[in-house]
Design an enzyme around this catalytic site. Structure first.
Site, PDB file in Angstrom:
ATOM      1  N   GLY A  15       0.821  -1.205   0.000  1.00  0.00           N
ATOM      2  CA  GLY A  15       0.000   0.000   0.000  1.00  0.00           C
ATOM      3  C   GLY A  15       0.854   1.253   0.000  1.00  0.00           C
ATOM      4  O   GLY A  15       1.891   1.305   0.664  1.00  0.00           O
ATOM      5  N   ARG A  25      13.446  10.030  -3.111  1.00  0.00           N
ATOM      6  CA  ARG A  25      14.320  11.189  -3.353  1.00  0.00           C
ATOM      7  C   ARG A  25      15.590  11.105  -2.510  1.00  0.00           C
ATOM      8  O   ARG A  25      16.707  11.348  -3.005  1.00  0.00           O
ATOM      9  CB  ARG A  25      13.553  12.459  -3.015  1.00  0.00           C
ATOM     10  CG  ARG A  25      14.353  13.764  -3.063  1.00  0.00           C
ATOM     11  CD  ARG A  25      13.421  14.912  -2.697  1.00  0.00           C
ATOM     12  NE  ARG A  25      14.077  16.208  -2.680  1.00  0.00           N
ATOM     13  CZ  ARG A  25      14.673  16.743  -1.610  1.00  0.00           C
ATOM     14  NH1 ARG A  25      14.688  16.067  -0.455  1.00  0.00           N
ATOM     15  NH2 ARG A  25      15.237  17.929  -1.681  1.00  0.00           N
ATOM     16  N   ASP A 107       5.386  -5.009   6.105  1.00  0.00           N
ATOM     17  CA  ASP A 107       5.928  -6.321   6.460  1.00  0.00           C
ATOM     18  C   ASP A 107       5.929  -7.304   5.290  1.00  0.00           C
ATOM     19  O   ASP A 107       6.823  -8.130   5.167  1.00  0.00           O
ATOM     20  CB  ASP A 107       5.196  -6.911   7.668  1.00  0.00           C
ATOM     21  CG  ASP A 107       3.695  -6.995   7.473  1.00  0.00           C
ATOM     22  OD1 ASP A 107       3.199  -6.625   6.392  1.00  0.00           O
ATOM     23  OD2 ASP A 107       3.012  -7.443   8.409  1.00  0.00           O
ATOM     24  N   THR A 130       4.121   2.675   5.729  1.00  0.00           N
ATOM     25  CA  THR A 130       2.742   2.222   5.908  1.00  0.00           C
ATOM     26  C   THR A 130       2.060   3.145   6.908  1.00  0.00           C
ATOM     27  O   THR A 130       2.647   3.479   7.940  1.00  0.00           O
ATOM     28  CB  THR A 130       2.664   0.765   6.412  1.00  0.00           C
ATOM     29  OG1 THR A 130       1.329   0.468   6.838  1.00  0.00           O
ATOM     30  CG2 THR A 130       3.615   0.520   7.573  1.00  0.00           C
ATOM     31  N   ASP A 132      -0.341   2.503   8.866  1.00  0.00           N
ATOM     32  CA  ASP A 132      -0.846   1.826  10.065  1.00  0.00           C
ATOM     33  C   ASP A 132       0.125   1.869  11.244  1.00  0.00           C
ATOM     34  O   ASP A 132      -0.266   1.611  12.386  1.00  0.00           O
ATOM     35  CB  ASP A 132      -1.172   0.364   9.759  1.00  0.00           C
ATOM     36  CG  ASP A 132      -2.435   0.204   8.931  1.00  0.00           C
ATOM     37  OD1 ASP A 132      -3.197   1.191   8.840  1.00  0.00           O
ATOM     38  OD2 ASP A 132      -2.661  -0.882   8.372  1.00  0.00           O
ATOM     39  N   ARG A 167     -26.284  14.270  16.585  1.00  0.00           N
ATOM     40  CA  ARG A 167     -26.041  12.945  16.031  1.00  0.00           C
ATOM     41  C   ARG A 167     -24.851  12.253  16.700  1.00  0.00           C
ATOM     42  O   ARG A 167     -23.952  12.897  17.225  1.00  0.00           O
ATOM     43  CB  ARG A 167     -25.773  13.037  14.518  1.00  0.00           C
ATOM     44  CG  ARG A 167     -27.023  13.305  13.701  1.00  0.00           C
ATOM     45  CD  ARG A 167     -26.680  13.494  12.235  1.00  0.00           C
ATOM     46  NE  ARG A 167     -27.893  13.752  11.450  1.00  0.00           N
ATOM     47  CZ  ARG A 167     -27.892  14.214  10.215  1.00  0.00           C
ATOM     48  NH1 ARG A 167     -26.748  14.492   9.619  1.00  0.00           N
ATOM     49  NH2 ARG A 167     -29.024  14.401   9.570  1.00  0.00           N
ATOM     50  N   MET A 174      -8.417   3.353   9.312  1.00  0.00           N
ATOM     51  CA  MET A 174      -7.603   2.175   9.020  1.00  0.00           C
ATOM     52  C   MET A 174      -6.890   1.678  10.270  1.00  0.00           C
ATOM     53  O   MET A 174      -6.605   2.444  11.189  1.00  0.00           O
ATOM     54  CB  MET A 174      -6.614   2.487   7.899  1.00  0.00           C
ATOM     55  CG  MET A 174      -7.257   2.546   6.528  1.00  0.00           C
ATOM     56  SD  MET A 174      -6.059   2.762   5.197  1.00  0.00           S
ATOM     57  CE  MET A 174      -7.124   2.486   3.770  1.00  0.00           C
ATOM     58  N   LYS A 218     -23.914  16.011  26.892  1.00  0.00           N
ATOM     59  CA  LYS A 218     -23.441  16.025  25.516  1.00  0.00           C
ATOM     60  C   LYS A 218     -24.588  15.693  24.567  1.00  0.00           C
ATOM     61  O   LYS A 218     -25.284  14.687  24.734  1.00  0.00           O
ATOM     62  CB  LYS A 218     -22.311  15.012  25.327  1.00  0.00           C
ATOM     63  CG  LYS A 218     -21.032  15.382  26.063  1.00  0.00           C
ATOM     64  CD  LYS A 218     -19.931  14.374  25.794  1.00  0.00           C
ATOM     65  CE  LYS A 218     -18.640  14.751  26.527  1.00  0.00           C
ATOM     66  NZ  LYS A 218     -17.560  13.765  26.295  1.00  0.00           N
ATOM     67  N   ARG A 261      -4.730   7.552   3.105  1.00  0.00           N
ATOM     68  CA  ARG A 261      -3.429   7.270   2.494  1.00  0.00           C
ATOM     69  C   ARG A 261      -2.935   8.420   1.624  1.00  0.00           C
ATOM     70  O   ARG A 261      -1.759   8.506   1.319  1.00  0.00           O
ATOM     71  CB  ARG A 261      -3.521   6.015   1.624  1.00  0.00           C
ATOM     72  CG  ARG A 261      -3.463   4.722   2.386  1.00  0.00           C
ATOM     73  CD  ARG A 261      -3.315   3.600   1.398  1.00  0.00           C
ATOM     74  NE  ARG A 261      -3.335   2.300   2.064  1.00  0.00           N
ATOM     75  CZ  ARG A 261      -3.413   1.150   1.420  1.00  0.00           C
ATOM     76  NH1 ARG A 261      -3.495   1.156   0.091  1.00  0.00           N
ATOM     77  NH2 ARG A 261      -3.419   0.018   2.068  1.00  0.00           N
TER      78      ARG A 261
END
Length: 328
Positions: A15, A25, A107, A130, A132, A167, A174, A218, A261
């Site tokens: 990814g 670079r 990984d 990554t 994550d 609401r 992710m 709230k 991403r």
């Protein structure tokens, strides 16, 4: 005896993440600084098998430090999972005179690089890219900081709507195996609850927390959910469950998906990528191989690829406690 490196290949795999271009670079310009050749490998291991290489010099990577994604593209390669496929890649690299590799990815990328290095005695060095942040041996992976800033900005915007309409929003971010993005973005955006794979909050406790928030005055709530959270089968099931038990809330779901991403990398990711690229190239030139470059206590350090692949990235327990206090 360490091999002499005269031409490095650099590629991105898995990814994409903000900061990959900045790392490319850095690798290319460090090669230029040390007067060795550099080749960009398009589409990761797939391009390696096909010999999709392009010469790169200091000028070929101008104006990319601020760009998201990866100019070298990325692709999955089932063929590279086979020994025959890896032999094709080795033959292509040898034909092109490439005698060392810098692999930028996660990984899966590192596992492939490690196997390839062992089979063909080929020098490799990994740079973790990554969002994550799920790689052992570094406090920050490339793209993680940018993704956090993106998520917090989006949550801030969603909160405007949540408060205007009383609401409850479930916001999925992710994090299939780890909750780094959810935990940090949740604390940073002031979420009322944070659901991560490492902590099983449970449906009853979730309802209790939401009712406590409601009783405290709230009128709206934000719940940040890592995609790997185990409370429900998915975030939409959570929405249905809460709606069936708390009719006073109008519940909405926002799945942020791949927008996390994208985007221009943060200053932190640009600097980190620059530091990691220099370390990766110079470590290979020093005869080191089968390592991943990482950030440990703000110092650039090396971790064996075997540990990076097999190790576990632990959640920040102090921050977890902070989140519990902040959601009171």
């Amino acid at each position: 005896m360490a091999k002499t490196i005269s031409k490095l290949g650099v590629f991105t795999s898995g990814g994409d993440s903000p900061g990959m271009n900045a790392a490319i670079r850095s690798v290319v310009r460090t090669c230029a600084y040390h007067k060795i050749q550099c080749a960009g490998i398009y589409r990761g291991y797939e391009g390696m098998i096909e010999g999709d290489f392009v010469p790169m010099d200091a000028r070929s990577v101008k104006d990319i430090i601020n760009r998201g994604g990866t100019i070298l593209k990325s692709a999955r390669s089932d063929e590279f999972r086979t020994k025959e496929g890896r032999k094709k890649a080795f033959d292509q690299l040898t034909k092109a005179g490439i005698d060392g590799l810098v692999a930028i990815g996660g990984d899966g990328t590192f596992t492939g690089a490690m196997i390839f290095s062992q089979e063909f005695d080929f020098p490799v060095m990994g740079i973790p890219g990554t969002i994550d942040n799920d790689i052992f041996g570094t406090s920050h992976t490339l793209g993680y900081d940018t993704a956090l800033n993106t998520v917090v900005e989006v949550i801030d915007k969603i909160r405007d709507t949540a408060s205007s309409h009383n609401r409850l929003f479930f916001i999925e971010v992710m994090g299939r195996d780890v909750g780094h993005i959810a935990l940090n973005a949740g604390v940073g955006a002031g979420a009322e609850e944070i659901l991560i794979p490492e902590e099983d909050l449970g449906l009853d406790r979730l309802l209790e927390s939401l009712r406590r928030s409601k009783s405290s005055g709230k009128s709206s709530s934000i719940v940040v959910v890592a995609e790997g959270d185990k409370i429900g089968k998915n975030v939409f099931e959570l929405k249905d469950y809460v709606e069936s038990h708390m009719s006073e809330y109008e519940v909405r779901v926002s799945v942020l998906g791949h927008m996390q991403r994208g985007g221009s990398p943060s200053c932190f990711d640009r600097v980190l990528a620059s530091r990691m690229g220099v370390k990766a190239v110079e470590s290979l030139l020093e005869g080191k191989t089968d390592f991943m470059v990482g950030l440990i206590n703000d110092k650039i350090a090396l971790t064996p690829l075997t540990k990076a692949v097999k190790g576990k990235s632990d959640i920040n327990l102090e921050l977890l406690r902070v989140s519990e206090i902040m959601t009171t």
